[in-house]
Write a protein that holds these residues in place. Structure first.
Motif, PDB file in Angstrom:
ATOM      1  N   THR A 102      54.302  45.875  50.883  1.00  0.00           N
ATOM      2  CA  THR A 102      54.034  45.861  52.321  1.00  0.00           C
ATOM      3  C   THR A 102      54.674  47.020  53.076  1.00  0.00           C
ATOM      4  O   THR A 102      54.311  47.272  54.226  1.00  0.00           O
ATOM      5  N   GLY A 103      55.659  47.696  52.467  1.00  0.00           N
ATOM      6  CA  GLY A 103      56.390  48.718  53.193  1.00  0.00           C
ATOM      7  C   GLY A 103      57.286  48.141  54.266  1.00  0.00           C
ATOM      8  O   GLY A 103      57.649  48.836  55.212  1.00  0.00           O
ATOM      9  N   GLN A 104      57.687  46.883  54.109  1.00  0.00           N
ATOM     10  CA  GLN A 104      58.483  46.202  55.117  1.00  0.00           C
ATOM     11  C   GLN A 104      59.753  45.603  54.504  1.00  0.00           C
ATOM     12  O   GLN A 104      59.786  45.257  53.323  1.00  0.00           O
ATOM     13  N   TYR A 105      60.763  45.443  55.361  1.00  0.00           N
ATOM     14  CA  TYR A 105      61.977  44.752  54.933  1.00  0.00           C
ATOM     15  C   TYR A 105      61.681  43.266  54.729  1.00  0.00           C
ATOM     16  O   TYR A 105      60.752  42.721  55.346  1.00  0.00           O
ATOM     17  N   PRO A 106      62.457  42.588  53.892  1.00  0.00           N
ATOM     18  CA  PRO A 106      62.200  41.164  53.626  1.00  0.00           C
ATOM     19  C   PRO A 106      62.155  40.300  54.880  1.00  0.00           C
ATOM     20  O   PRO A 106      61.290  39.431  55.005  1.00  0.00           O
ATOM     21  N   HIS A 107      63.079  40.524  55.829  1.00  0.00           N
ATOM     22  CA  HIS A 107      63.067  39.680  57.021  1.00  0.00           C
ATOM     23  C   HIS A 107      61.849  39.963  57.896  1.00  0.00           C
ATOM     24  O   HIS A 107      61.525  39.167  58.776  1.00  0.00           O
ATOM     25  N   SER A 108      61.166  41.077  57.656  1.00  0.00           N
ATOM     26  CA  SER A 108      59.946  41.392  58.409  1.00  0.00           C
ATOM     27  C   SER A 108      58.703  40.792  57.765  1.00  0.00           C
ATOM     28  O   SER A 108      57.792  40.338  58.462  1.00  0.00           O
ATOM     29  N   ASN A 109      58.636  40.795  56.433  1.00  0.00           N
ATOM     30  CA  ASN A 109      57.454  40.223  55.773  1.00  0.00           C
ATOM     31  C   ASN A 109      57.647  38.758  55.381  1.00  0.00           C
ATOM     32  O   ASN A 109      56.693  38.112  54.937  1.00  0.00           O
ATOM     33  N   ALA A 333      48.896  54.815  56.941  1.00  0.00           N
ATOM     34  CA  ALA A 333      49.700  53.613  56.749  1.00  0.00           C
ATOM     35  C   ALA A 333      49.547  52.714  57.963  1.00  0.00           C
ATOM     36  O   ALA A 333      49.427  53.197  59.092  1.00  0.00           O
ATOM     37  N   PRO A 334      49.532  51.404  57.771  1.00  0.00           N
ATOM     38  CA  PRO A 334      49.423  50.500  58.918  1.00  0.00           C
ATOM     39  C   PRO A 334      50.670  50.578  59.800  1.00  0.00           C
ATOM     40  O   PRO A 334      51.751  50.955  59.342  1.00  0.00           O
ATOM     41  N   GLU A 335      50.517  50.212  61.054  1.00  0.00           N
ATOM     42  CA  GLU A 335      51.650  50.246  61.979  1.00  0.00           C
ATOM     43  C   GLU A 335      52.770  49.315  61.538  1.00  0.00           C
ATOM     44  O   GLU A 335      53.934  49.511  61.898  1.00  0.00           O
ATOM     45  N   SER A 336      52.444  48.318  60.751  1.00  0.00           N
ATOM     46  CA  SER A 336      53.452  47.362  60.291  1.00  0.00           C
ATOM     47  C   SER A 336      54.416  47.961  59.275  1.00  0.00           C
ATOM     48  O   SER A 336      55.506  47.433  59.058  1.00  0.00           O
ATOM     49  N   ALA A 337      54.022  49.067  58.634  1.00  0.00           N
ATOM     50  CA  ALA A 337      54.868  49.674  57.600  1.00  0.00           C
ATOM     51  C   ALA A 337      56.135  50.245  58.219  1.00  0.00           C
ATOM     52  O   ALA A 337      56.092  50.939  59.240  1.00  0.00           O
ATOM     53  N   GLN A 338      57.270  49.993  57.601  1.00  0.00           N
ATOM     54  CA  GLN A 338      58.567  50.451  58.114  1.00  0.00           C
ATOM     55  C   GLN A 338      59.155  51.595  57.290  1.00  0.00           C
ATOM     56  O   GLN A 338      60.204  52.132  57.646  1.00  0.00           O
ATOM     57  N   GLY A 339      58.470  51.985  56.221  1.00  0.00           N
ATOM     58  CA  GLY A 339      58.943  53.086  55.398  1.00  0.00           C
ATOM     59  C   GLY A 339      58.390  54.418  55.850  1.00  0.00           C
ATOM     60  O   GLY A 339      57.608  54.513  56.808  1.00  0.00           O
ATOM     61  N   LYS A 340      58.791  55.473  55.151  1.00  0.00           N
ATOM     62  CA  LYS A 340      58.381  56.833  55.478  1.00  0.00           C
ATOM     63  C   LYS A 340      57.740  57.461  54.242  1.00  0.00           C
ATOM     64  O   LYS A 340      58.253  57.304  53.128  1.00  0.00           O
TER      65      LYS A 340
END
Length: 471
Positions: A102-109, A333-340
């Motif tokens: 997901t490209g997201q931190y655990p607390h985000s997904n 990448a979707p806006e939800s992604a938190q990575g670079k």
């Protein structure tokens, strides 16, 4: 093994209980229709993602392990770029793997613990995953091996058109490369995404490793790596030798996949990535947010795009894998992604300004183990939200593991302190907690602020929670 048919909107699909039940049995492919493909599928690279299970940061020979040689994974590094400072978002299988997808931190997904233990933590099918976006852009997508993100949901909901292994846990262990090789042959003329999730370096259900006869390792000729911070006892070396034996089996199977890419003459147009989901399954490593628990090998190979034999010292996170693979495929990448995306680093651009810090977290593994961490090049700051001991996980039945916990620096059965601060330049194995050092008050305040800002910006529900003294 394969799934045909159109990609349906998963909201539409979930309205039909009959359809849901059928797809659960059949592993049918389901995905959200979120617009037109970003580019023609014919211009996209193939992608092969190798994910190891519980493989230590420096356990590959290319990363400096002199105990064994891993020639096939080393080949990926020799022909691509190796990251020396790559970190997972959680030192636990399910949260770490969900972050990759997901490209997201655990607390985000929402995947904040082991999903086979806490089913409510399975990744929601409404989260965007990069296999889904690749599939919508025309790629044939498949995976084989461990499925620990949402093991009781059909994999088609997350963008996989094909599942090359069975749905039961007993089928998660990849025993040969035969199915992967056949998938590559069948799709050699079309862009594909192949994800191979190996479990060889994960302990079995009894918490044991067993020697692989084809890959013997002599426990008397190896030593316990310094970064494990474990004593070099014969019992530890024996367990480590068995672990290495299984690592060599995985390395061999990866070599067979790489050979298949060569044989089908598609290596030049295939982006290969290798990563592990967390640190090694030994006391004080996996389940911790020390470097030995959260640092992992990360390697990319893309002939003609990535210079062979290069290294990056940039602070990389596994949430960067999603945007990197999507950018390589020409997909936003979707806006939800938190990575670079890492492509600029992969193409040898300036790495010093890429990222100031990486962040990691634990909420659950099997048991409740809440903690958060910020890691810069010099400092590691860990904030524990309870004094629950880390524990020994699958090593708890071993006499040597419990004996280790009697040593001063092996407090895995003792209550945790509220905060930890380590000077990584002078204490790379994180042995001396500097939280109480008056000379480090300014550094401690800076790291506290850094973590708070991260938690605030990502809406971490643990922000502001107090330390829970439960022991």
């Amino acid at each position: 093994m394969g799934n045909g048919g159109r990609l349906m909107d998963r909201r539409e699909f979930l309205k039909s209980l009959t359809g849901a039940a059928a797809s659960f049995c059949l592993g049918a492919s389901v995905s959200c229709d979120r617009g037109k493909p970003a580019q023609s599928a014919s211009t996209m690279p193939n992608i092969v993602l190798f994910i190891a299970d519980d493989l230590g940061w420096k356990d590959l020979s290319y990363y400096g392990n002199s105990n064994i040689t891993t020639p096939n994974i080393d080949r990926i590094a020799a022909e691509g770029m190796l990251f020396t400072n790559a970190f997972v978002t959680a030192s636990s299988c399910s949260p770490s793997r969900a972050s990759i997808l997901t490209g997201q931190y655990p607390h985000s997904n929402g995947v904040t613990g082991l999903t086979h233990v806490r089913k409510r933590l399975m990744l929601s099918p409404f989260h965007r995953t990069f296999p889904e976006l690749l599939a919508k852009s025309g790629m044939e997508t498949a995976f084989e091996g461990k499925w620990h993100v949402a093991p009781y949901f059909p994999t088609g909901w997350y963008g996989y058109r094909q599942r090359l292994s069975g749905v039961l846990p007993k089928d998660f262990l990849i025993r040969s490369s035969e199915r992967a090789v056949e998938f590559i042959r069948a799709n050699r003329n079309n862009p594909f995404y192949l994800e191979l999730n190996y479990m060889d370096t994960h302990r079995d259900d009894a918490g044991e490793f067993h020697f692989v006869p084809q890959f013997p390792v002599d426990a008397d000729t190896i030593s316990v790596p310094d970064y494990y911070t474990l004593p070099d006892w014969p019992e530890v070396r024996l367990d480590l030798a068995k672990y290495y034996s299984n690592l060599l089996l995985m390395d061999s199977m990866i070599g067979t996949v790489l050979d298949a890419l060569d044989r089908n003459r598609i290596s030049e147009k295939t982006l290969v990535c290798f990563v592990s989901d967390n640190g090694p399954p030994f006391p004080g490593n996996k389940m911790t947010l020390y470097d030995r628990g959260m640092a992992v090998p990360l390697i990319f190979r893309w002939p003609g795009k990535i210079e062979a034999g290069t290294r990056s010292n940039a602070l990389a996170s596994t949430i960067d894998i999603m945007p990197t693979l999507l950018e390589a495929s020409g997909i936003p990448a979707p806006e939800s992604a938190q990575g670079k995306p890492l492509l600029r680093l992969l193409q040898a651009e300036n790495e010093s300004a890429f990222r100031e810090a990486v962040f990691a977290e634990m909420t659950y593994h099997v048991n409740y183990l809440p903690m958060r961490a910020a890691r810069t090049r010099k400092w590691k700051y860990i904030r524990n939200y309870s004094d629950d001991p880390v524990g020994l996980d699958q090593c708890s039945h071993m006499a040597w593991a419990r004996k280790i916990c009697e040593l001063p620096n092996q407090g895995w059965l003792r209550p945790r302190a509220p905060e930890e601060l380590y000077d990584l330049e002078n204490d790379p194995h994180e042995q001396t907690n500097l939280v109480a050092d008056p000379a480090r008050l300014q550094d401690l305040a800076a790291m506290r602020h850094l973590l708070d800002e991260h938690m605030r910006s990502t809406r971490d529900p643990f922000l502001g929670k107090s330390f829970d003294q439960r022991q």
